[in-house]
Design a protein around this motif. Sequence first.
Motif, PDB file in Angstrom:
ATOM      1  N   ILE A 186      24.444  35.837  38.509  1.00 38.03           N
ATOM      2  CA  ILE A 186      25.031  34.419  38.329  1.00 38.03           C
ATOM      3  C   ILE A 186      26.600  34.481  38.518  1.00 38.03           C
ATOM      4  O   ILE A 186      27.156  35.299  38.040  1.00 38.03           O
ATOM      5  CB  ILE A 186      24.603  33.858  36.940  1.00 38.03           C
ATOM      6  CG1 ILE A 186      23.296  34.091  36.706  1.00 38.03           C
ATOM      7  CG2 ILE A 186      25.438  32.697  36.652  1.00 38.03           C
ATOM      8  CD1 ILE A 186      22.402  33.194  37.586  1.00 38.03           C
ATOM      9  N   ALA A 187      26.993  33.543  39.549  1.00 37.42           N
ATOM     10  CA  ALA A 187      28.291  33.436  39.566  1.00 37.42           C
ATOM     11  C   ALA A 187      29.126  32.822  38.751  1.00 37.42           C
ATOM     12  O   ALA A 187      28.658  31.716  38.552  1.00 37.42           O
ATOM     13  CB  ALA A 187      28.666  33.313  41.237  1.00 37.42           C
ATOM     14  N   THR A 188      30.267  33.182  38.229  1.00 36.33           N
ATOM     15  CA  THR A 188      30.974  32.090  37.415  1.00 36.33           C
ATOM     16  C   THR A 188      32.567  32.025  38.179  1.00 36.33           C
ATOM     17  O   THR A 188      33.030  33.153  38.365  1.00 36.33           O
ATOM     18  CB  THR A 188      31.301  32.657  35.956  1.00 36.33           C
ATOM     19  OG1 THR A 188      29.915  33.065  35.425  1.00 36.33           O
ATOM     20  CG2 THR A 188      31.994  31.866  35.119  1.00 36.33           C
ATOM     21  N   ILE A 189      32.900  30.973  38.092  1.00 33.18           N
ATOM     22  CA  ILE A 189      34.533  30.729  38.616  1.00 33.18           C
ATOM     23  C   ILE A 189      35.092  30.152  37.839  1.00 33.18           C
ATOM     24  O   ILE A 189      34.662  29.128  37.249  1.00 33.18           O
ATOM     25  CB  ILE A 189      34.421  29.898  40.026  1.00 33.18           C
ATOM     26  CG1 ILE A 189      33.281  30.439  41.005  1.00 33.18           C
ATOM     27  CG2 ILE A 189      35.647  30.013  40.533  1.00 33.18           C
ATOM     28  CD1 ILE A 189      33.491  29.473  42.442  1.00 33.18           C
ATOM     29  N   VAL A 190      36.212  30.566  37.224  1.00 38.12           N
ATOM     30  CA  VAL A 190      37.284  29.930  36.358  1.00 38.12           C
ATOM     31  C   VAL A 190      38.485  29.720  37.037  1.00 38.12           C
ATOM     32  O   VAL A 190      38.907  30.342  37.908  1.00 38.12           O
ATOM     33  CB  VAL A 190      37.583  30.908  34.976  1.00 38.12           C
ATOM     34  CG1 VAL A 190      36.137  30.908  34.062  1.00 38.12           C
ATOM     35  CG2 VAL A 190      38.190  32.153  35.280  1.00 38.12           C
ATOM     36  N   ALA A 191      39.336  28.708  36.626  1.00 38.13           N
ATOM     37  CA  ALA A 191      40.547  28.347  37.066  1.00 38.13           C
ATOM     38  C   ALA A 191      41.423  29.507  37.262  1.00 38.13           C
ATOM     39  O   ALA A 191      42.250  29.552  37.901  1.00 38.13           O
ATOM     40  CB  ALA A 191      40.999  26.957  36.582  1.00 38.13           C
ATOM     41  N   ASP A 192      41.719  29.847  35.964  1.00 40.20           N
ATOM     42  CA  ASP A 192      42.642  31.054  35.832  1.00 40.20           C
ATOM     43  C   ASP A 192      42.083  32.140  34.695  1.00 40.20           C
ATOM     44  O   ASP A 192      41.904  32.005  33.350  1.00 40.20           O
ATOM     45  CB  ASP A 192      43.956  30.507  35.268  1.00 40.20           C
ATOM     46  CG  ASP A 192      45.120  31.646  35.098  1.00 40.20           C
ATOM     47  OD1 ASP A 192      44.892  33.051  35.181  1.00 40.20           O
ATOM     48  OD2 ASP A 192      46.231  31.386  34.653  1.00 40.20           O
ATOM     49  N   VAL A 193      41.794  33.285  35.185  1.00 39.11           N
ATOM     50  CA  VAL A 193      41.108  34.485  34.337  1.00 39.11           C
ATOM     51  C   VAL A 193      42.200  34.903  33.534  1.00 39.11           C
ATOM     52  O   VAL A 193      41.579  35.527  32.363  1.00 39.11           O
ATOM     53  CB  VAL A 193      40.803  35.416  35.395  1.00 39.11           C
ATOM     54  CG1 VAL A 193      41.697  36.443  35.714  1.00 39.11           C
ATOM     55  CG2 VAL A 193      39.383  36.161  34.765  1.00 39.11           C
ATOM     56  N   GLU A 216      26.988  32.521  50.691  1.00 40.79           N
ATOM     57  CA  GLU A 216      26.366  33.415  51.645  1.00 40.79           C
ATOM     58  C   GLU A 216      25.785  34.583  50.925  1.00 40.79           C
ATOM     59  O   GLU A 216      24.914  35.350  51.538  1.00 40.79           O
ATOM     60  CB  GLU A 216      27.638  34.090  52.388  1.00 40.79           C
ATOM     61  CG  GLU A 216      28.246  33.013  53.410  1.00 40.79           C
ATOM     62  CD  GLU A 216      29.495  33.485  54.041  1.00 40.79           C
ATOM     63  OE1 GLU A 216      30.163  32.659  54.722  1.00 40.79           O
ATOM     64  OE2 GLU A 216      29.984  34.665  53.653  1.00 40.79           O
ATOM     65  N   LYS A 217      26.298  34.910  49.736  1.00 42.40           N
ATOM     66  CA  LYS A 217      25.545  36.082  49.124  1.00 42.40           C
ATOM     67  C   LYS A 217      24.341  35.612  48.179  1.00 42.40           C
ATOM     68  O   LYS A 217      24.137  34.291  47.987  1.00 42.40           O
ATOM     69  CB  LYS A 217      26.575  36.797  48.171  1.00 42.40           C
ATOM     70  CG  LYS A 217      27.831  37.184  48.936  1.00 42.40           C
ATOM     71  CD  LYS A 217      27.672  38.263  49.667  1.00 42.40           C
ATOM     72  CE  LYS A 217      29.051  38.428  50.367  1.00 42.40           C
ATOM     73  NZ  LYS A 217      28.876  39.572  51.629  1.00 42.40           N
ATOM     74  N   SER A 218      23.414  36.572  47.759  1.00 41.58           N
ATOM     75  CA  SER A 218      22.494  36.223  47.210  1.00 41.58           C
ATOM     76  C   SER A 218      22.674  35.955  45.584  1.00 41.58           C
ATOM     77  O   SER A 218      21.866  36.420  44.742  1.00 41.58           O
ATOM     78  CB  SER A 218      21.366  37.130  47.391  1.00 41.58           C
ATOM     79  OG  SER A 218      21.767  38.501  46.734  1.00 41.58           O
ATOM     80  N   PHE A 219      23.542  35.152  45.287  1.00 41.75           N
ATOM     81  CA  PHE A 219      23.668  34.619  43.807  1.00 41.75           C
ATOM     82  C   PHE A 219      22.543  33.622  43.437  1.00 41.75           C
ATOM     83  O   PHE A 219      22.232  32.803  44.157  1.00 41.75           O
ATOM     84  CB  PHE A 219      24.832  34.047  43.343  1.00 41.75           C
ATOM     85  CG  PHE A 219      25.755  35.120  43.423  1.00 41.75           C
ATOM     86  CD1 PHE A 219      26.158  35.984  42.542  1.00 41.75           C
ATOM     87  CD2 PHE A 219      26.913  35.259  44.599  1.00 41.75           C
ATOM     88  CE1 PHE A 219      27.205  36.731  42.476  1.00 41.75           C
ATOM     89  CE2 PHE A 219      27.884  36.263  44.674  1.00 41.75           C
ATOM     90  CZ  PHE A 219      27.994  37.052  43.611  1.00 41.75           C
ATOM     91  N   ASP A 220      22.045  33.744  42.018  1.00 39.79           N
ATOM     92  CA  ASP A 220      20.959  32.673  42.083  1.00 39.79           C
ATOM     93  C   ASP A 220      21.407  31.498  41.377  1.00 39.79           C
ATOM     94  O   ASP A 220      20.624  30.406  41.382  1.00 39.79           O
ATOM     95  CB  ASP A 220      20.059  33.324  40.744  1.00 39.79           C
ATOM     96  CG  ASP A 220      19.093  34.646  41.339  1.00 39.79           C
ATOM     97  OD1 ASP A 220      19.212  34.630  42.802  1.00 39.79           O
ATOM     98  OD2 ASP A 220      18.505  35.331  40.472  1.00 39.79           O
ATOM     99  N   GLY A 221      22.509  31.631  40.933  1.00 36.65           N
ATOM    100  CA  GLY A 221      23.267  30.354  40.265  1.00 36.65           C
ATOM    101  C   GLY A 221      24.596  30.243  40.129  1.00 36.65           C
ATOM    102  O   GLY A 221      25.357  31.341  40.366  1.00 36.65           O
TER     103      GLY A 221
END
Lengths: 326, 326
Positions: free
Chosen positions: B66-73, B117-122
């Motif tokens: 599962i990919a997580t994107i945050v604004a500022d790590v 493009e990659k195989s992330f599920d969510g």
Amino acid sequence: MNTKANIKDVASKATVSIATVSRFLNGKTERMSKETALKVQAAIKELNYVPNDAARQMITKKSRMIATIVADVDDYFATEMFKGISSILDAQGYTAVLFDSDTDKNREQGILKIIGEKSFDGLIMQPMLKTEADLRGAVKRNLPTIIVDRELSNSNLANVVTNNFDISQQVTKYYMNQGFERVIVITGELSGVSTREERYSGIRSVSPDAILMEVPSGDTKLSHTYDKLKNTLIRDDKRTVIFALKERWLLHLLPKIMADGFMVNQQVAVTGFSDTEVIKAINPGTSLINQNPFLLGASAAELLLNELNGEIITENKKIIIPAEFK
Amino acid sequence: MNTKANIKDVASKATVSIATVSRFLNGKTERMSKETALKVQAAIKELNYVPNDAARQMITKKSRMIATIVADVDDYFATEMFKGISSILDAQGYTAVLFDSDTDKNREQGILKIIGEKSFDGLIMQPMLKTEADLRGAVKRNLPTIIVDRELSNSNLANVVTNNFDISQQVTKYYMNQGFERVIVITGELSGVSTREERYSGIRSVSPDAILMEVPSGDTKLSHTYDKLKNTLIRDDKRTVIFALKERWLLHLLPKIMADGFMVNQQVAVTGFSDTEVIKAINPGTSLINQNPFLLGASAAELLLNELNGEIITENKKIIIPAEFK
């Protein structure tokens, strides 16, 4: 000159940071003065610097994703290191993704197994595990890997670390020269964490009698540790420097030490490894050891790119990034 | 009772946090009292709680990443949210990976393209972008997605947010009832960031004359902002509450405000959104708004698991996690 210039050469020629060069290469010049941008441009030209050949990799079947594992993603040190890694990898068309081992060795093994199974091109890790064999046992394929912040035993992997021993030695000397008579070292469990062991050794090389206080894992607000510390401080009049191996410990101890009046007349001084500006916000007079996590990460990413480009690294397999005391 | 119990039901039945139930499900009971573990066990039994059916997914060809994107790590808020996400996903055999958009919209677009493009599920994301169309334009496939912390316009995506408006309104009322006469709001650029806009609206619903001070992007140590603030404070004797929409601002302003003596006789009070214990370490008397980023993340992960399990979500597409003022 036959050797190929790298990003560090450009930075030192232009007298700017690697991060600045990296931003320049990424076209992020908004937050840069025109003068700086021109200096970087001139240095690149003069050194004939060519960013690692991304084109060469385009023809191979790569995911262009680099896995990063940190011990605790809540540490500012870890996320700044990740930003350093990203800044270099971005410029070469790679994407860095971050995994959190959450200071849990089993979790780290699970993450390594997954990284081994998926199509990551490389790995940069701040390890919990202790040997290269442990790593290989989990990853199970030949994955270019750089170890950062900590060291493995019996390992030939490239490694980027802070000068933990030296800076701890220097800082201890500084306080001894100021007339301090005793060092109390505040740390998490020492055994098995190379950075902490190195720091403690550096301190003890100057002050063999340094008192070790390991913060118990349940003592999150350091109330127990502070009681212990206070008991030692009130026992006699020895001028004491409290040396924290991690910023989090200082954050909880410093306000208590100040409130109890121990710092009056420089009877007690406080120092330690620090990543943010919090401690100076609490007490502006504190001198601290600042590591450079962004540069640690950027340097690890450079080493990894070298490996991905098939360069055989015979020297500089260990890069030591000096910390600053100020 | 026909409805299936979820982790939140278990937590409330056992009167523990979701994080505790999650730790229990993960077998991490070392840091839990026996009494707590038994309570959780009893609640699971009584409610007949079954963790989302992992077996059902095993037969499908999924990456289980599962990919997580945050604004500022670098924000503790973001990494705690990630830990909340991980705690829930781990129990279901998923691995969360973290991407950092580094508060850069172009970078975020690049990351979304790669995730597509990659195989992330969510995907769970704290967005810089403003609309679902922007998201779909970058991802280009049907990827289960949860929006967290911020809100998108024209979006049907499930969403987990703090009660930004309500808590800001409550806190402003609290200070007005204490006899404070003026509110000064310290924030980064307000426009376009839904959390900040909600908070500001909540404040203005009580104090329409609240003064807005936006910290300019170059003013990292807030020296310019402090000069401006000081000029306002010395102009008259109005009792003033300084309301920071982010902890970082308080960190730099509070020591200056204290040093200049403004807080004597409660002439000036300071409050705001806070994620760590730093501000209380500087001034223990400060009351602050504590969000629950771990729970925000855990709730987002639960919503995502529901989607991955093919459950059609008709209600609770928006979960509001209350903040605490203390």
